[in-house]
Motif scaffolding. Structure first.
Motif, mmCIF file in Angstrom:
data_model
loop_
_atom_site.group_PDB
_atom_site.id
_atom_site.type_symbol
_atom_site.label_atom_id
_atom_site.label_comp_id
_atom_site.label_asym_id
_atom_site.label_seq_id
_atom_site.Cartn_x
_atom_site.Cartn_y
_atom_site.Cartn_z
ATOM 1 N N THR A 266 0.104 4.776 9.262
ATOM 2 C CA THR A 266 -1.262 4.281 9.091
ATOM 3 C C THR A 266 -2.246 5.441 9.015
ATOM 4 O O THR A 266 -3.142 5.469 8.155
ATOM 5 N N ALA A 267 -2.079 6.419 9.897
ATOM 6 C CA ALA A 267 -2.961 7.596 9.876
ATOM 7 C C ALA A 267 -2.808 8.363 8.574
ATOM 8 O O ALA A 267 -3.787 8.889 8.027
ATOM 9 N N ASN B 186 -8.433 18.690 6.184
ATOM 10 C CA ASN B 186 -9.263 17.517 5.912
ATOM 11 C C ASN B 186 -10.348 17.762 4.864
ATOM 12 O O ASN B 186 -11.435 17.186 4.930
ATOM 13 N N THR C 48 0.832 -1.202 0.000
ATOM 14 C CA THR C 48 0.000 0.000 0.000
ATOM 15 C C THR C 48 0.864 1.248 0.000
ATOM 16 O O THR C 48 0.559 2.230 -0.686
ATOM 17 N N GLU D 14 -6.586 7.919 1.696
ATOM 18 C CA GLU D 14 -7.673 7.107 1.139
ATOM 19 C C GLU D 14 -9.034 7.767 1.384
ATOM 20 O O GLU D 14 -9.900 7.760 0.506
ATOM 21 N N ARG D 15 -9.214 8.326 2.558
ATOM 22 C CA ARG D 15 -10.501 8.954 2.888
ATOM 23 C C ARG D 15 -10.751 10.194 2.045
ATOM 24 O O ARG D 15 -11.865 10.421 1.559
ATOM 25 N N ASP E 228 -9.180 10.975 -0.836
ATOM 26 C CA ASP E 228 -9.091 10.630 -2.264
ATOM 27 C C ASP E 228 -8.523 11.785 -3.082
ATOM 28 O O ASP E 228 -9.112 12.242 -4.059
ATOM 29 N N ARG F 265 3.791 -2.423 8.965
ATOM 30 C CA ARG F 265 2.671 -3.268 8.569
ATOM 31 C C ARG F 265 3.139 -4.150 7.423
ATOM 32 O O ARG F 265 4.093 -3.793 6.713
ATOM 33 N N VAL G 266 -1.924 7.141 5.544
ATOM 34 C CA VAL G 266 -2.578 6.404 4.462
ATOM 35 C C VAL G 266 -4.096 6.498 4.591
ATOM 36 O O VAL G 266 -4.813 6.683 3.591
ATOM 37 N N GLU G 267 -4.601 6.383 5.802
ATOM 38 C CA GLU G 267 -6.046 6.494 6.005
ATOM 39 C C GLU G 267 -6.566 7.856 5.563
ATOM 40 O O GLU G 267 -7.643 7.953 4.956
ATOM 41 N N ALA G 268 -5.813 8.904 5.845
ATOM 42 C CA ALA G 268 -6.222 10.245 5.404
ATOM 43 C C ALA G 268 -6.229 10.337 3.880
ATOM 44 O O ALA G 268 -7.160 10.886 3.280
#
Length: 328
Positions: free
Chosen positions: A106-107, A143, A7, A113-114, A116, A33, A109-111
């Motif tokens: 992780t935070a 954000n 990822t 993806e969320r 986009d 990860r 990547v999550e941002a």
């Protein structure tokens, strides 16, 4: 069994960082990860055991590679070496003497993806000795998806092109596919200046996330920013690349004054920090600064320098002359 593509690819250029890289790798271990890969690029370290330290320290990481360059190429080229080897859907960077808070990647990547978007920028923590200072990305909107071009101006305020740190963010691979993620090979300093301008001029979307998980060491004696040899003068080439690229921009008339102002701010900073430079390098700094400023018209300089402050203006006047009508 074939492993799925990662990822995230984390590119870590390293050069003579044996004494500090333990913290760097430990921070990455706290972010590990099985779908993250870590690419450590040893930029041909010869004065310490950086390479050997990397081989030993990175063993516990799920996906780590140590790539050793045959010749020292500087930070821009080392990052490009890592980019060429990266397989992740997202890419990010970390310098070999800095470190991350646990869970930061992780935070990040999550941002991404969320939201986009093409890229996400973050705040960071500057570490000077025992002192730690939070540095916020200049864009206040957080954000939400934004147009990168809208964060270049205004001319006389700090904006996102003045916050060029590649390690303060994460970048989608589609930027690489569009030719926007590589650095200009051979730049030894200010390598992130033309890079950040290209992102903000040509990418489609970005966002800022309040994730201050990067710890950036400042003031190290081994850092290039503390060394006054000829490599430091690469900032001239870096900003000339910015101006050359702007020449074909449809909005060049609006954006060029911002690039000129930032260029002049950096020239003034270097001139005022003259005691750091070797004598011959300082003479070359003054000569090149005079040539660069001489190519700018009085009108351009007037618009770029107004409100910059008397100390900076005085430093620039000493090598350029004129500028009497510019208000400090």
């Amino acid at each position: 069994m074939t492993r799925r593509p990662p990822t995230l690819s984390v590119i870590v250029p390293c050069y003579h960082v044996e004494a500090l890289v333990h913290d760097t790798v430990a921070g990455l271990a706290a972010n590990d990860r099985d779908d993250f890969e870590f690419l450590f690029v040893d930029d041909h370290s010869t004065e310490d055991e950086t390479h050997e330290a990397l081989l030993e320290l990175t063993r516990p990481l799920a996906r780590a590679r140590v790539i050793r360059r045959e010749h020292n190429g500087g930070l821009a080229t080392a990052r490009n070496t890592g980019i060429d080897a990266a397989e992740g859907r997202y890419l990010t960077f970390l310098d070999g003497d800095d470190w991350l808070a646990p869970g930061h990647l992780t935070a990040l990547v999550e941002a991404a993806e969320r939201l986009d978007v093409d890229f996400v920028r973050t705040d960071h923590v500057q570490v000077t000795g025992r002192e730690r200072t939070l540095h916020r990305a200049p864009e206040g909107r957080r954000n939400v998806a934004l147009d990168p071009r809208d964060s270049i101006l205004p001319v006389d305020d700090t904006t996102m092109v003045d916050y060029p740190y590649a390690w303060a963010g994460v970048y989608h691979r589609r930027l690489l596919d569009r030719g926007l993620l590589r650095f200009h090979d051979g730049l030894r300093t200010a390598e992130d200046r033309p890079w950040i301008w290209e992102l903000h001029r040509r990418a489609d979307s970005y966002a800022v996330a309040a994730l201050p998980g990067v710890f950036y060491r400042r003031g190290l004696a081994t850092s290039l920013t503390q060394i006054g040899d000829v490599r430091q003068l690469d900032f001239f080439r870096a900003f000339d690349l910015v101006l050359d690229a702007l020449a074909d921009d449809p909005d060049a008339a609006r954006l060029r004054p911002k690039a000129l102002r930032t260029y002049c701010v950096v020239i003034a900073h270097q001139l005022l920090d003259r005691h750091r430079f070797e004598r011959g390098v300082h003479a070359r700094l003054r000569q090149t600064a005079a040539e660069v400023l001489g190519r700018m018209t009085e009108e351009e300089l007037g618009g770029a320098l107004t409100g910059m402050g008397e100390e900076r203006l005085t430093a620039l006047r000493r090598v350029r002359g004129g500028l009497k009508g510019v208000a400090a």
